[in-house]
Write a protein that holds these residues in place. Structure first.
Motif, mmCIF file in Angstrom:
data_model
loop_
_atom_site.group_PDB
_atom_site.id
_atom_site.type_symbol
_atom_site.label_atom_id
_atom_site.label_comp_id
_atom_site.label_asym_id
_atom_site.label_seq_id
_atom_site.Cartn_x
_atom_site.Cartn_y
_atom_site.Cartn_z
ATOM 1 N N ILE A 48 0.857 -1.178 0.000
ATOM 2 C CA ILE A 48 0.000 0.000 0.000
ATOM 3 C C ILE A 48 0.901 1.238 0.000
ATOM 4 C CG2 ILE A 48 -1.785 1.273 1.258
ATOM 5 C CD1 ILE A 48 -2.559 -1.410 2.589
ATOM 6 N N PRO A 49 0.743 2.149 -0.960
ATOM 7 C CA PRO A 49 1.566 3.364 -0.960
ATOM 8 C C PRO A 49 1.348 4.163 0.322
ATOM 9 C CG PRO A 49 0.390 3.112 -3.043
ATOM 10 C CD PRO A 49 -0.182 2.094 -2.113
ATOM 11 N N VAL A 50 2.430 4.675 0.898
ATOM 12 C CA VAL A 50 2.318 5.397 2.165
ATOM 13 C C VAL A 50 3.198 6.638 2.136
ATOM 14 C CG1 VAL A 50 4.098 3.921 3.211
ATOM 15 C CG2 VAL A 50 2.540 5.193 4.680
ATOM 16 N N VAL A 51 2.645 7.724 2.688
ATOM 17 C CA VAL A 51 3.377 8.978 2.864
ATOM 18 C C VAL A 51 3.494 9.217 4.365
ATOM 19 C CG1 VAL A 51 3.379 11.468 2.487
ATOM 20 C CG2 VAL A 51 2.500 9.934 0.701
ATOM 21 N N PRO A 52 4.705 9.259 4.915
ATOM 22 C CA PRO A 52 4.843 9.481 6.358
ATOM 23 C C PRO A 52 4.542 10.930 6.720
ATOM 24 C CG PRO A 52 7.001 9.348 5.330
ATOM 25 C CD PRO A 52 6.008 9.042 4.254
ATOM 26 N N ILE A 53 3.944 11.115 7.904
ATOM 27 C CA ILE A 53 3.628 12.456 8.379
ATOM 28 C C ILE A 53 4.056 12.601 9.833
ATOM 29 C CG2 ILE A 53 1.253 11.755 8.973
ATOM 30 C CD1 ILE A 53 0.397 14.662 8.353
ATOM 31 N N GLN A 92 0.544 19.066 9.177
ATOM 32 C CA GLN A 92 -0.563 18.587 8.341
ATOM 33 C C GLN A 92 -0.705 19.425 7.073
ATOM 34 O OE1 GLN A 92 -4.289 17.764 10.498
ATOM 35 N NE2 GLN A 92 -3.074 17.414 12.346
ATOM 36 N N PHE A 93 -0.641 20.763 7.213
ATOM 37 C CA PHE A 93 -0.786 21.606 6.024
ATOM 38 C C PHE A 93 0.419 21.482 5.093
ATOM 39 C CE2 PHE A 93 -4.229 23.835 8.274
ATOM 40 C CZ PHE A 93 -5.118 24.029 7.221
ATOM 41 N N ALA A 94 1.565 21.048 5.611
ATOM 42 C CA ALA A 94 2.744 20.864 4.764
ATOM 43 C C ALA A 94 2.763 19.515 4.064
ATOM 44 C CB ALA A 94 4.014 21.021 5.616
ATOM 45 N N THR A 95 2.147 18.495 4.690
ATOM 46 C CA THR A 95 2.305 17.118 4.199
ATOM 47 C C THR A 95 1.092 16.597 3.446
ATOM 48 O OG1 THR A 95 3.724 16.664 6.111
ATOM 49 C CG2 THR A 95 2.892 14.768 4.885
ATOM 50 N N ILE A 96 -0.108 16.815 3.988
ATOM 51 C CA ILE A 96 -1.297 16.185 3.421
ATOM 52 C C ILE A 96 -1.605 16.660 2.000
ATOM 53 C CG2 ILE A 96 -3.777 15.785 3.722
ATOM 54 C CD1 ILE A 96 -3.343 15.883 6.734
ATOM 55 N N PRO A 97 -1.443 17.953 1.648
ATOM 56 C CA PRO A 97 -1.745 18.349 0.259
ATOM 57 C C PRO A 97 -0.960 17.553 -0.776
ATOM 58 C CG PRO A 97 -1.551 20.292 1.638
ATOM 59 C CD PRO A 97 -1.100 19.128 2.477
ATOM 60 N N ALA A 98 0.344 17.337 -0.531
ATOM 61 C CA ALA A 98 1.135 16.561 -1.486
ATOM 62 C C ALA A 98 0.699 15.103 -1.507
ATOM 63 C CB ALA A 98 2.615 16.661 -1.123
ATOM 64 N N ALA A 99 0.383 14.551 -0.315
ATOM 65 C CA ALA A 99 -0.062 13.156 -0.245
ATOM 66 C C ALA A 99 -1.374 12.961 -0.987
ATOM 67 C CB ALA A 99 -0.203 12.729 1.214
ATOM 68 N N ALA A 100 -2.227 14.011 -1.022
ATOM 69 C CA ALA A 100 -3.556 13.893 -1.612
ATOM 70 C C ALA A 100 -3.596 14.207 -3.098
ATOM 71 C CB ALA A 100 -4.524 14.817 -0.872
ATOM 72 N N ARG A 117 -9.854 18.428 6.439
ATOM 73 C CA ARG A 117 -11.030 18.909 5.712
ATOM 74 C C ARG A 117 -10.708 20.190 4.944
ATOM 75 N NH1 ARG A 117 -17.169 20.417 7.870
ATOM 76 N NH2 ARG A 117 -18.024 20.725 5.760
ATOM 77 N N SER A 118 -9.913 21.083 5.555
ATOM 78 C CA SER A 118 -9.522 22.309 4.857
ATOM 79 C C SER A 118 -8.714 21.975 3.599
ATOM 80 C CB SER A 118 -8.695 23.198 5.784
ATOM 81 O OG SER A 118 -9.460 23.632 6.897
ATOM 82 N N ILE A 119 -7.868 20.973 3.685
ATOM 83 C CA ILE A 119 -7.065 20.577 2.531
ATOM 84 C C ILE A 119 -7.958 19.997 1.437
ATOM 85 C CG2 ILE A 119 -5.287 18.941 1.774
ATOM 86 C CD1 ILE A 119 -4.077 19.407 4.674
ATOM 87 N N ALA A 120 -8.988 19.238 1.823
ATOM 88 C CA ALA A 120 -9.942 18.742 0.827
ATOM 89 C C ALA A 120 -10.643 19.908 0.131
ATOM 90 C CB ALA A 120 -10.964 17.832 1.512
ATOM 91 N N GLU A 121 -10.978 20.955 0.892
ATOM 92 C CA GLU A 121 -11.576 22.142 0.284
ATOM 93 C C GLU A 121 -10.616 22.783 -0.708
ATOM 94 O OE1 GLU A 121 -13.565 25.011 2.894
ATOM 95 O OE2 GLU A 121 -13.464 23.514 4.487
ATOM 96 N N MET A 122 -9.356 22.901 -0.326
ATOM 97 C CA MET A 122 -8.347 23.497 -1.201
ATOM 98 C C MET A 122 -8.258 22.733 -2.521
ATOM 99 S SD MET A 122 -5.425 24.025 1.737
ATOM 100 C CE MET A 122 -4.102 23.825 0.537
ATOM 101 N N LEU A 123 -8.346 21.405 -2.432
ATOM 102 C CA LEU A 123 -8.184 20.563 -3.623
ATOM 103 C C LEU A 123 -9.494 20.329 -4.366
ATOM 104 C CD1 LEU A 123 -5.725 17.897 -2.144
ATOM 105 C CD2 LEU A 123 -5.170 19.901 -3.553
ATOM 106 N N GLY A 124 -10.616 20.749 -3.769
ATOM 107 C CA GLY A 124 -11.912 20.580 -4.412
ATOM 108 C C GLY A 124 -12.397 19.141 -4.448
ATOM 109 N N VAL A 125 -12.057 18.366 -3.403
ATOM 110 C CA VAL A 125 -12.490 16.969 -3.347
ATOM 111 C C VAL A 125 -13.309 16.751 -2.074
ATOM 112 C CG1 VAL A 125 -10.496 16.172 -4.656
ATOM 113 C CG2 VAL A 125 -10.405 16.188 -2.149
ATOM 114 N N PRO A 126 -14.191 15.738 -2.059
ATOM 115 C CA PRO A 126 -14.990 15.484 -0.853
ATOM 116 C C PRO A 126 -14.137 14.965 0.292
ATOM 117 C CG PRO A 126 -15.446 13.843 -2.552
ATOM 118 C CD PRO A 126 -14.564 14.876 -3.176
ATOM 119 N N TYR A 127 -14.647 15.175 1.501
ATOM 120 C CA TYR A 127 -13.952 14.758 2.716
ATOM 121 C C TYR A 127 -14.899 13.975 3.605
ATOM 122 C CZ TYR A 127 -11.478 14.845 7.151
ATOM 123 O OH TYR A 127 -10.854 14.464 8.309
#
Length: 413
Positions: A48-53, A92-100, A117-127
């Motif tokens: 399973i692909p994984v991004v460490p945070i 979270q704001f540094a890591t999750i956007p790239a992971a998503a 959830r804020s990052i999902a809003e930034m990317l325009g995807v459901p959360y």
């Protein structure tokens, strides 16, 4: 569909997401995980692909609590809480956007996923937010877990007032920092941080028999059942031989909780006083047995699903995953809760009649013996077997199907 499954919790938070990722893969979808680096090798090994945070969670050396504190509870000052929140938000704001990137949906587990959830809003995807325990979601039928306070609320307290106070704590502790990050991303401020994190329709990944959403429900919650993947690993040769050499032993384990260094010794003494053999799981606290006598064994991480079917009782800290695994195995339980939702699981085990709830204090031989005497009664064992037959085993598959359906609805819009 590609989905990001994200949490910054311990193994009890990560393992259900692994179960969900496995089901998504089996259904032809792609799952990516964003979890602490402690679990990267394990998840990589599953393909399973994984991004460490964030930082490594497991301490370099086991450490027990100060005298007088519950066995696994570490208290933070307000200043420490503020620094921790600032640090985790930045991470979270540094890591999750790239992971998503490239993901069509984000699922975040636990209230520590403040930014997801804020990052999902930034990317325009459901959360989708998921909780593993009913008591972590607002309801007039129960009090909030002791996240901001050091002790659980008294039984006579007004639950609505307690939840209102909990919301104020979230706004005061997190609101300014979260809205600062949102403003820098062009997002409007949120006025109710907790509701923002939990969303309008959170998912509840707990078993309806062990942890039902209370009725009548006044909150829209989707309960999927617990997410537990089948574990097909063989037990280690030494452990299998120990089990075969005598009567079913008592299992003791504290998972990722800190604990006093001599807790394993006390657990072994208790088992011996009851005429029972003992298995002590080392866990993150590094618990150990006091000697090399053949009636006790120290073990590392093993297949608990297989082990719990062969023990007389399971003594543990009350994590949602351990509680559910022991219940599925039909093993009587003694829960020694330390923090957050563990107090709820201890009371549920008592209420269902499948074990005993120990106080949060560091156990003594006497207190643990009393709790085990209750759990080892024949009627408790019979009740545990009966409840095991009612525990669902398809929660992760149901959640995977719901996640796919959610993504498909978004595509059709």
């Amino acid at each position: 569909m590609r989905v990001l499954l994200s949490t910054i919790g311990s193994r009890g938070d990560v393992q259900p997401l692994v179960a969900l990722a496995s089901e998504l893969t089996a259904l032809g979808q792609e799952a990516r995980m964003c979890v602490p680096p402690d679990f990267r090798d394990w998840i990589d090994g599953l393909g399973i692909p994984v991004v460490p945070i964030g930082p490594v969670l497991r301490p370099a050396a086991p450490a027990g609590p100060p005298a007088g504190q519950p066995a696994g509870q570490a208290l933070l000052t307000p200043e420490q809480q503020h620094l921790l929140i600032e640090d985790t938000l930045g991470t979270q704001f540094a890591t999750i956007p790239a992971a998503a990137q490239g993901c069509g949906i984000i699922l975040g587990a636990g209230v520590q996923q403040i930014a997801a959830r804020s990052i999902a809003e930034m990317l325009g995807v459901p959360y989708i937010h998921v909780s593993y325990c009913p008591v972590t979601l607002p309801s007039p039928h129960h009090a909030p877990p002791p996240l901001w306070e050091t002790e659980p609320a008294p039984a006579a307290a007004d639950n609505r007032a307690l939840w209102a106070g909990d919301a104020r704590c979230w706004n005061g502790a997190v609101g300014a920092a979260l809205n600062s990050y949102r403003a820098s991303s062009g997002l409007p401020p949120v006025t109710d941080v907790r509701s923002h994190i939990l969303t309008d329709r959170p998912w509840l990944a707990s078993d309806p028999t062990l942890g039902p959403w209370p009725e009548p429900a006044d909150t829209d919650v989707a309960q999927t059942g617990a997410w537990i993947a089948p574990d097909r690993r063989d037990l280690p040769t030494e452990l299998a031989g120990f089990l075969e050499a005598g009567e079913p032993p008592i299992y003791f384990g504290f998972g990722s909780m800190p604990a006093p260094h001599d807790l394993g010794r006390m657990m072994t003494r208790t088992a011996r006083g009851l005429g029972r053999r003992a298995i002590v799981s080392r866990g993150w606290a590094g618990l150990s047995v006091p000697d090399g006598e053949p009636d006790c064994l120290s073990i590392g991480e093993v297949n608990q699903q297989a082990l719990f079917r062969r023990v007389a009782a399971v003594v543990h800290h009350g994590g949602a995953g351990t509680t559910t695994t022991a219940a599925q195995a039909g093993a009587p339980q003694v829960v020694i809760p330390q923090r957050y939702d563990q107090h709820y699981w201890a009371q549920q085990i008592h209420r269902l009649g499948i074990g005993a709830a120990h106080s949060p204090a560091v156990p003594t031989v006497g207190s643990l013996r009393a709790a085990l005497s209750q759990a080892l009664r024949p009627e408790t064992a019979a009740r545990a077997r009966a409840v095991a037959a009612a525990v669902h085993t398809d929660g992760a598959r149901a959640a995977a199907q719901s996640l796919i359906a959610c993504a498909n609805r978004e595509v059709r819009r």
